[in-house]
Design an enzyme around this catalytic site. Structure first.
Site, PDB file in Angstrom:
ATOM      1  N   ASP A 167       0.842  -1.199   0.000  1.00 56.80           N
ATOM      2  CA  ASP A 167       0.000   0.000   0.000  1.00 56.80           C
ATOM      3  C   ASP A 167       0.876   1.246   0.000  1.00 56.80           C
ATOM      4  OD1 ASP A 167      -2.576   1.550   0.509  1.00 56.80           O
ATOM      5  OD2 ASP A 167      -1.386   2.119   2.269  1.00 56.80           O
ATOM      6  N   TYR A 223       2.505  10.175   0.673  1.00 58.33           N
ATOM      7  CA  TYR A 223       3.651   9.710   1.446  1.00 58.33           C
ATOM      8  C   TYR A 223       4.954  10.187   0.813  1.00 58.33           C
ATOM      9  CZ  TYR A 223       0.133   6.457   3.346  1.00 58.33           C
ATOM     10  OH  TYR A 223      -0.989   5.897   3.917  1.00 58.33           O
ATOM     11  N   LYS A 271      -3.675   5.829  -3.247  1.00 58.23           N
ATOM     12  CA  LYS A 271      -4.759   6.680  -2.760  1.00 58.23           C
ATOM     13  C   LYS A 271      -5.064   7.823  -3.739  1.00 58.23           C
ATOM     14  CE  LYS A 271      -3.901   4.708   1.472  1.00 58.23           C
ATOM     15  NZ  LYS A 271      -2.501   4.612   1.630  1.00 58.23           N
ATOM     16  N   GLY A 284      -1.794   0.354  10.925  1.00 56.42           N
ATOM     17  CA  GLY A 284      -1.409   0.690  12.297  1.00 56.42           C
ATOM     18  C   GLY A 284      -1.804  -0.329  13.349  1.00 56.42           C
ATOM     19  N   ASN A 326      -0.859   0.553  16.817  1.00 51.98           N
ATOM     20  CA  ASN A 326      -1.298   1.880  17.289  1.00 51.98           C
ATOM     21  C   ASN A 326      -0.138   2.875  17.313  1.00 51.98           C
ATOM     22  OD1 ASN A 326      -3.836   0.462  19.287  1.00 51.98           O
ATOM     23  ND2 ASN A 326      -4.223   2.020  17.738  1.00 51.98           N
ATOM     24  N   SER A 327       0.714   2.798  16.303  1.00 49.01           N
ATOM     25  CA  SER A 327       1.864   3.689  16.057  1.00 49.01           C
ATOM     26  C   SER A 327       3.022   3.478  17.027  1.00 49.01           C
ATOM     27  CB  SER A 327       1.472   5.178  15.998  1.00 49.01           C
ATOM     28  OG  SER A 327       1.495   5.783  17.271  1.00 49.01           O
ATOM     29  N   LEU A 380       2.047  -0.823  20.956  1.00 48.96           N
ATOM     30  CA  LEU A 380       1.842  -2.269  21.008  1.00 48.96           C
ATOM     31  C   LEU A 380       3.018  -3.080  20.458  1.00 48.96           C
ATOM     32  CD1 LEU A 380      -1.959  -2.564  20.030  1.00 48.96           C
ATOM     33  CD2 LEU A 380      -0.930  -2.890  22.290  1.00 48.96           C
TER      34      LEU A 380
END
Length: 342
Positions: free
Chosen positions: A54, A59, A85, A238, A241-242, A245
């Site tokens: 992706d 980006y 995108k 993610g 969670n950036s 985790l």
């Protein structure tokens, strides 16, 4: 070479590997990565069985697409699935103009993104993406960043939602019907706005970042059941969670790209303690948990290095005892309604 399981995108003919590779880091997001390093980590992902990649014009303002295309052009095009995108068109900057901050090295020198969710903007965006990628086929086109998390203004969000559903969506739908793209969807950071999109249009998939993870399951209440009902596949960006985790949770760990509040640090530490009791790395549990939901087709963490790519591939294959999930639910650290193997 590793083989990873594949899952279908909605009712389309596309199948993605359960583990994908997110392209934001190779655009210079949160780190400076060289062209050679970017190629090496894409190659490592491919070697590890990853068959879903992706990227986005946003980006690195084109840099991620250039690098992704350069590496993927060396692979058989019928072996992998690629998404990019729409919603921003890159334009050449005027002398003395500075690009918006957000990517290391200011992204690709000389270019800046302009929001454009119109029919013409979507067509132009995809045409530019094909040229940057150097690839004749883009499998999945995703409407990017039409959410409050990105825009921070309800009125502007409403205006962009109306524009994309009244104009840009028609371009995507036409391209899908013509077979130019295999699937269309939306890539955002909010479960409620994702729900609004799938109720407003005929989408094949949604790329949702961070809202159905081991730490937070807000998407479980309304969004994910609606996806199952409508045969809409969910790609989870993610999964860590950036950062919080990934393991070794301590104060200062990041959540949504900022320092996590104390209550989330505490919860993540308790989850990690349960994982330790079962001899499982927190990152492995975080990677595998979302995939138990029937709506999910892939998790797509980014990676800053070949080592991180290999770590992600390893984590997706770790055997996790079902008792771990039972204990997380008993300790009220996981939504009791979350699908788990037990």
């Amino acid at each position: 070479m590793t083989t990873l399981k594949r899952r279908k995108i909605g009712t389309t003919n596309l199948e993605v590997s359960e583990l994908g590779l997110g392209g934001a880091p190779m655009g210079g997001f949160r780190a400076t990565i060289s062209d050679a390093e970017a190629t090496a980590l894409i190659d490592a992902a491919y070697e590890g069985g990853v068959r879903y990649f992706d990227t986005s014009p946003f980006y690195g303002y084109g840099r991620s697409e250039l690098r992704m295309g350069s590496a993927l052009r060396q692979k058989p095009s019928d072996e992998y699935v690629l998404s990019t995108k729409v919603g921003r068109v890159l334009r050449a900057m005027r002398p003395g103009e500075r690009p918006p901050a957000g990517f290391r090295d200011n992204g690709l020198p000389g270019f800046a993104p302009v929001f454009d969710y119109t029919y013409d903007g979507v067509m132009r965006s995809l045409e530019h993406s094909h040229l940057r990628l150097g690839l004749a086929r883009i499998d999945i086109a995703l409407i990017h960043d039409v959410d409050f998390w990105t825009i921070k203004d309800r009125a502007v969000l409403e205006e962009r939602f109306k524009t994309v559903m009244g104009s840009g969506f028609k371009a995507l739908d036409e391209l899908r019907k013509a077979g130019v793209v295999g699937a269309i969807g939306v890539g955002i950071n909010e479960a409620d706005t994702s729900l609004r999109f799938i109720q407003a249009g005929d989408f094949d998939c949604m790329l949702l970042a961070g809202r159905y993870t081991l730490l937070e399951q807000g998407a479980l209440a309304e969004f994910l059941p609606e996806c199952v009902k409508r045969n809409v596949s969910v790609i989870l960006g993610g999964p860590y969670n950036s950062g919080i985790l990934t393991g070794g949770v301590k104060p200062g760990a990041t959540h949504d790209y900022a320092a996590a509040p104390a209550n989330l640090i505490d919860k993540a530490q308790k989850i990690e303690a349960v994982c330790r009791r079962h001899g499982v790395e927190l990152g492995a549990a975080a990677m595998q948990f979302p995939l138990f939901h029937p709506a999910l087709c892939a998790v797509i963490p980014g990676a800053l290095s070949v080592a991180e790519v290999k770590q992600n591939v390893g984590r997706i294959g770790v055997k996790i005892p079902s008792d771990l999930w039972s204990e997380l639910k008993r300790e009220k650290l996981l939504d009791p309604a979350a699908p788990t193997p037990n």
